[in-house]
Design an enzyme around this catalytic site. Structure first.
Site, mmCIF file in Angstrom:
data_model
loop_
_atom_site.group_PDB
_atom_site.id
_atom_site.type_symbol
_atom_site.label_atom_id
_atom_site.label_comp_id
_atom_site.label_asym_id
_atom_site.label_seq_id
_atom_site.Cartn_x
_atom_site.Cartn_y
_atom_site.Cartn_z
ATOM 1 N N TRP A 81 9.991 -25.098 12.329
ATOM 2 C CA TRP A 81 11.621 -25.157 12.404
ATOM 3 C C TRP A 81 12.323 -25.920 13.175
ATOM 4 O O TRP A 81 13.448 -26.352 12.985
ATOM 5 C CB TRP A 81 11.857 -23.616 12.950
ATOM 6 C CG TRP A 81 11.495 -22.450 12.226
ATOM 7 C CD1 TRP A 81 10.661 -22.385 10.930
ATOM 8 C CD2 TRP A 81 11.633 -21.218 12.288
ATOM 9 N NE1 TRP A 81 10.238 -21.250 10.607
ATOM 10 C CE2 TRP A 81 10.684 -20.414 11.494
ATOM 11 C CE3 TRP A 81 12.266 -20.368 13.460
ATOM 12 C CZ2 TRP A 81 10.792 -18.810 11.532
ATOM 13 C CZ3 TRP A 81 12.269 -18.938 13.507
ATOM 14 C CH2 TRP A 81 11.228 -18.189 12.285
ATOM 15 N N SER A 97 8.176 -33.383 3.257
ATOM 16 C CA SER A 97 9.048 -32.897 1.989
ATOM 17 C C SER A 97 8.193 -32.041 1.216
ATOM 18 O O SER A 97 8.576 -31.999 -0.055
ATOM 19 C CB SER A 97 9.144 -34.003 1.496
ATOM 20 O OG SER A 97 10.434 -34.735 2.146
ATOM 21 N N GLY A 121 8.469 -28.545 6.982
ATOM 22 C CA GLY A 121 9.712 -28.550 7.772
ATOM 23 C C GLY A 121 10.826 -27.847 7.202
ATOM 24 O O GLY A 121 11.134 -26.683 7.125
ATOM 25 N N GLY A 122 11.728 -28.499 6.488
ATOM 26 C CA GLY A 122 12.961 -28.054 5.976
ATOM 27 C C GLY A 122 12.647 -26.941 5.259
ATOM 28 O O GLY A 122 13.536 -25.987 5.156
ATOM 29 N N GLU A 140 0.574 -36.414 8.013
ATOM 30 C CA GLU A 140 2.019 -36.384 7.577
ATOM 31 C C GLU A 140 2.550 -37.866 7.716
ATOM 32 O O GLU A 140 2.867 -38.446 8.682
ATOM 33 C CB GLU A 140 2.956 -35.587 8.815
ATOM 34 C CG GLU A 140 2.578 -34.141 8.656
ATOM 35 C CD GLU A 140 3.771 -33.335 9.402
ATOM 36 O OE1 GLU A 140 4.333 -32.688 8.770
ATOM 37 O OE2 GLU A 140 4.067 -33.849 10.357
HETATM 38 P P1 PGA Z 1 9.746 -31.624 6.143
HETATM 39 O O1 PGA Z 1 8.960 -31.806 7.518
HETATM 40 O O2 PGA Z 1 9.024 -30.727 5.349
HETATM 41 O O3 PGA Z 1 11.005 -31.410 6.375
HETATM 42 O O4 PGA Z 1 9.466 -33.070 5.459
HETATM 43 C C1 PGA Z 1 7.857 -31.718 7.439
HETATM 44 C C2 PGA Z 1 7.135 -31.789 8.992
HETATM 45 O O5 PGA Z 1 7.835 -32.746 9.733
HETATM 46 O O6 PGA Z 1 6.332 -31.059 9.783
#
Ligand code: PGA
Length: 259
Positions: free
Chosen positions: A13, A221, A242-243, A175
């Site tokens: 989050w 993403s 993340g998002g 990542e």
């Molecule tokens: P994101 O972030 O899905 O918003 O790209 C992933 C993360 O940083 O763990």
């Protein structure tokens, strides 16, 4: 021999969700998981900010929500004069199961070195929790053909010298920095290539058993649309989201993608 590794889908989050918003989000997720369940062979972890951890813990435990509690970071020292920091012991006492270590935002925005990430992994493991160790290259490194070497070195720096049994129980997250928060998801082929390379590196370090049992997530993403293909890649054992984890419907769809 192929080993069935439980898939781990984690919601990071970041600096979102005060404890009121966190409660709302976890209640929405609880309703979705109650209705549709978490697919067999899949686990979910939620990583709220520190101030929302206790709220999420209470909601998860009292409603028996099938998710594990996670944190986004911790300090490597046991205790002491470290203003603003939170120790692994404090997290363990809240029943935190997974702690992200070395997220690229920590590395680039807060200057966390590989040596610091390593000490955090020590502290997390030392308190019986599972680190999610993040590795990944920048766009410049990818363009210069340095992605593989960079990721290999990050894996080595975090894991070398540890017992194979310890390494086999860890979670790593690939990542690529260029994919985080940019809307530019890596293709399933790119994710598979790097996750396979990470598994190979773990094998060199800790042997075949550890390399077969270590879990490797992809992050950057991830959307409900991209999750299924990513999860079907042989060496991708989960997703760090993340998002899209801030929206209960979208996150639940990712948890169920392709199952
Ligand atoms: P994101 O972030 O899905 O918003 O790209 C992933 C993360 O940083 O763990």
């Amino acid at each position: 021999m192929a080993v069935a590794r439980p898939v781990l889908v984690s919601g990071n989050w970041k600096m979102h969700a005060n404890h009121f918003e966190a409660l709302k989000l976890v209640q929405e997720l609880a309703a979705l998981f109650r209705a549709g369940g978490v697919p067999e062979g899949r686990e979910v972890s939620l990583h709220p900010p520190f101030t929302s951890l206790r709220t999420v813990q209470t909601a998860v435990e009292s409603d028996h929500v099938p998710v594990a509690l996670g944190a986004q970071n911790c300090h490597y020292e046991e205790r002491g004069a470290f203003t603003g920091e939170v120790s692994a012991d404090m997290l363990a006492k809240l029943n935190v199961a997974y702690v992200i270590a070395g997220h690229s935002e920590r590395r680039t925005l807060f200057g966390e070195s590989d040596a610091v990430v390593r000490r955090k992994v020590d502290a997390i493991v030392g308190h019986g929790m599972c680190p999610i160790v993040c590795v990944g290259e920048s766009l410049e490194q990818r363009r210069a053909g340095q992605a593989a070497d960079h990721v290999r070195r990050q894996v080595l720096d975090a894991l070398s010298g540890r017992a194979p049994e310890t390494i086999g129980r860890l979670v790593l997250a690939y990542e690529p920095i260029w994919a985080i928060g940019t809307g530019e998801t890596a293709s399933a082929e790119d994710a598979e290539e790097m996750c396979a390379l990470i598994r190979e590196e773990v094998g060199k370090l800790a042997g075949p058993e550890a390399s077969q049992s270590v879990r490797i997530q992809y992050g950057g993403s991830v959307t409900p649309e991209s999750a299924g293909a990513l999860l079907s890649a042989e060496n991708v054992d989960g997703l760090l989201v993340g998002g899209a984890s801030l929206d209960a419907e979208r996150f639940a769809a990712i948890v169920r993608a392709g199952a």
